[in-house]
Design a protein around this motif. Structure first.
Motif, mmCIF file in Angstrom:
data_model
loop_
_atom_site.group_PDB
_atom_site.id
_atom_site.type_symbol
_atom_site.label_atom_id
_atom_site.label_comp_id
_atom_site.label_asym_id
_atom_site.label_seq_id
_atom_site.Cartn_x
_atom_site.Cartn_y
_atom_site.Cartn_z
ATOM 1 N N ASP A 250 0.844 -1.196 0.000
ATOM 2 C CA ASP A 250 0.000 0.000 0.000
ATOM 3 C C ASP A 250 0.880 1.246 0.000
ATOM 4 O OD1 ASP A 250 -1.973 1.853 0.194
ATOM 5 O OD2 ASP A 250 -2.605 1.334 2.231
ATOM 6 N N LEU A 251 0.778 2.038 -1.079
ATOM 7 C CA LEU A 251 1.588 3.248 -1.208
ATOM 8 C C LEU A 251 0.756 4.520 -1.060
ATOM 9 C CD1 LEU A 251 3.685 2.143 -4.330
ATOM 10 C CD2 LEU A 251 4.385 2.042 -1.937
ATOM 11 N N ALA A 287 2.280 0.352 -8.163
ATOM 12 C CA ALA A 287 0.895 0.817 -8.052
ATOM 13 C C ALA A 287 0.005 0.106 -9.064
ATOM 14 C CB ALA A 287 0.839 2.330 -8.255
ATOM 15 N N GLU A 288 0.505 -0.105 -10.270
ATOM 16 C CA GLU A 288 -0.273 -0.809 -11.295
ATOM 17 C C GLU A 288 -0.492 -2.268 -10.911
ATOM 18 O OE1 GLU A 288 2.134 -0.095 -14.701
ATOM 19 O OE2 GLU A 288 1.109 1.777 -15.245
ATOM 20 N N GLN A 289 0.539 -2.895 -10.338
ATOM 21 C CA GLN A 289 0.399 -4.283 -9.902
ATOM 22 C C GLN A 289 -0.661 -4.430 -8.820
ATOM 23 O OE1 GLN A 289 4.278 -5.652 -8.689
ATOM 24 N NE2 GLN A 289 5.191 -5.294 -10.704
ATOM 25 N N ALA A 296 -0.863 5.235 -9.543
ATOM 26 C CA ALA A 296 -0.080 5.005 -10.764
ATOM 27 C C ALA A 296 -0.059 6.263 -11.630
ATOM 28 C CB ALA A 296 -0.659 3.829 -11.544
ATOM 29 N N LEU A 297 -1.202 6.946 -11.733
ATOM 30 C CA LEU A 297 -1.266 8.194 -12.501
ATOM 31 C C LEU A 297 -0.386 9.270 -11.871
ATOM 32 C CD1 LEU A 297 -5.066 8.458 -13.373
ATOM 33 C CD2 LEU A 297 -3.185 8.254 -14.999
ATOM 34 N N ASP A 302 4.642 12.531 -12.128
ATOM 35 C CA ASP A 302 5.924 13.001 -11.598
ATOM 36 C C ASP A 302 7.099 12.442 -12.399
ATOM 37 O OD1 ASP A 302 5.188 14.763 -9.600
ATOM 38 O OD2 ASP A 302 4.919 13.190 -8.112
ATOM 39 N N GLU A 303 6.924 11.257 -12.958
ATOM 40 C CA GLU A 303 7.975 10.703 -13.816
ATOM 41 C C GLU A 303 8.185 11.600 -15.039
ATOM 42 O OE1 GLU A 303 8.906 6.703 -16.509
ATOM 43 O OE2 GLU A 303 7.056 6.838 -15.326
ATOM 44 N N LEU A 304 7.083 12.076 -15.629
ATOM 45 C CA LEU A 304 7.187 12.980 -16.775
ATOM 46 C C LEU A 304 7.796 14.319 -16.364
ATOM 47 C CD1 LEU A 304 3.779 12.289 -18.576
ATOM 48 C CD2 LEU A 304 6.055 11.511 -19.253
#
Length: 429
Positions: A250-251, A287-289, A296-297, A302-304
């Motif tokens: 859980d994140l 998060a996707e898993q 995940a969004l 933040d990755e972008l």
């Protein structure tokens, strides 16, 4: 791990002084602040201690009654280096409410019984390098003011660190946690915390933390066989690259900061650590898993941002900024909807100002024309657009009408798409 050693009491003298009790020990410590104690290699078992201090009444009584309550270090003050390296504790190791004013060296120590370090203050380095805890270990309400090293340590049973405070670098790299591990309500007032390449075969709780000063938190390469819980506020992006997590993680309660700085005196912000790109990518995967689409969004956004002005060229970075401003990377519905309304009002105002009829009479056909312009996919739009244009412009279309119409239609179509994207992301199952 070796430390520079000051003047030390011999092992025999250290054991003899310890057996005199807390009061005698602390009086000596106060008078000798520059002298350390040497327990290195000592085996804390009655037969072995009797060899060092034969005929000692405390040891003889403990041996006869099987009561080791008098054989503790409770409330002891260590004035300088306390060398417990390679020590073996075959009796409970109780150091509650003690103070280590110098380096506390427990490297390669073996704790075969329960160990308790409640309320301890470590004013210098605390080293448990390659230590082995074969039973439960508790570090409750401790205060680690120097570097803390648990590298290559082994925790066979419960490892408990509640309400403990760390002020300097914390290292648990390459350690093994075979029992439950808890860092609940722990304060990390330091900048660097490392749990790289650890192997945890039971629950690992790393939650409800005060870690706002931590700028490096790494679990890189670690394996978590059971639940891994992490929550708190971190001044960095936690590093979970190359980790193996076999249970749900859980994140949602993990708050982090993507650190960016301005490029010279411009408003352009660039990520300070390019490794954050990979860290965020890994968090997105986790998060996707776990089917946490919102998280995940957020990680993807933040990755972008982290890629902007670095891995992305100027054109790509500008497009990325537009995507961020208009929809927060597909996470917002209100932003594109508001922009759609604004573009509608602007184009509507333009049409009314250029119409050949009275303003009061122009509102309805202007609104119809504006709506029909951005909905060409509806069969009625073509007829509605033509009729409204005839009503509004009796003589001829105003100058640059088509140019403004194309601009309005293009931007509005983009905003409609972003609204749809936001709805899709919001209600995704």
């Amino acid at each position: 791990m070796e430390f520079k050693k000051p003047n030390l009491l011999s092992k025999e003298a250290s054991v003899a002084l310890w057996l005199q009790g807390k009061d005698a020990w602390n009086v000596w410590a106060k008078k000798n602040p520059d002298i350390g104690v040497d327990f290195s290699g000592v085996r804390f078992a009655i037969p072995d201690l009797l060899q060092i201090a034969p005929n000692n009444k405390v040891l003889l009584k403990a041996n006869a009654e099987g009561d080791f309550s008098a054989l503790t270090f409770v409330n002891y003050t260590f004035p300088h280096l306390a060398d417990f390296s390679n020590t073996e504790f075959n009796i409970p190791a109780i150091f509650d409410n003690g103070t280590f004013n110098g380096t506390a060296d427990f490297s390669k120590a073996i704790f075969s019984q329960n160990a308790s370090f409640n309320g301890i203050t470590f004013n210098c380095i605390a080293s448990f390098y390659n230590a082995e805890f074969q039973n439960s270990i508790v570090f409750s309400d401790c205060n680690f003011k120097g570097n803390t090293l648990f590298t290559f340590s082994h925790f066979e049973m419960l490892a408990y660190f509640p309400s403990t405070t760390f002020h300097e670098v914390v290292g648990f790299d390459h350690s093994t946690f075979a029992g439950g591990t808890h860092f609940k309500n722990t304060k990390f007032l330091c900048k660097e915390v490392y749990f790289e390449y650890i192997n945890c075969t039971d629950t690992f709780d790393f939650d409800e933390l005060d870690a706002k000063k931590v700028i490096t938190l790494s679990f890189k390469g670690s394996v978590f066989e059971k639940d891994f819980n992490i929550s708190g506020h971190f001044k960095c992006v936690p590093d979970l690259r190359s980790t193996k997590l076999n249970h749900h993680t859980d994140l949602t309660s993990m708050i982090y900061t993507l650190n960016r700085k301005k490029v010279f005196f411009t408003p352009i912000k660039k990520v300070t650590d390019t490794l954050d790109i990979g860290r965020l990518c890994r968090l997105k995967e986790l998060a996707e898993q776990n089917k946490s689409h919102d998280m995940a969004l957020a990680f993807h956004a933040d990755e972008l941002r982290a890629k902007r002005w670095g891995r992305l060229n100027i054109v790509q970075s500008v497009m990325d900024i537009i995507y961020s401003v208009t929809s927060n990377y597909g996470q917002s519905i209100m932003r594109p909807l508001l922009l759609l309304v604004i573009s509608f009002l602007l184009f509507n105002s333009y049409i009314i100002s250029k119409s050949d009829i009275e303003i009061k009479s122009a509102y309805k056909p202007a609104a119809t024309l504006s709506i029909a312009t951005i909905t060409p996919f509806l069969s009625i739009s073509k007829e509605a657009r033509g009729h409204s244009a005839q009503v509004l412009f009796e003589k001829q279309l105003p100058e640059n009408f088509y140019l403004y119409s194309y601009a309005y239609a293009s931007s509005s179509f983009l905003f409609l798409f972003l609204v749809g994207l936001g709805l899709r992301n919001r209600f995704r199952i």
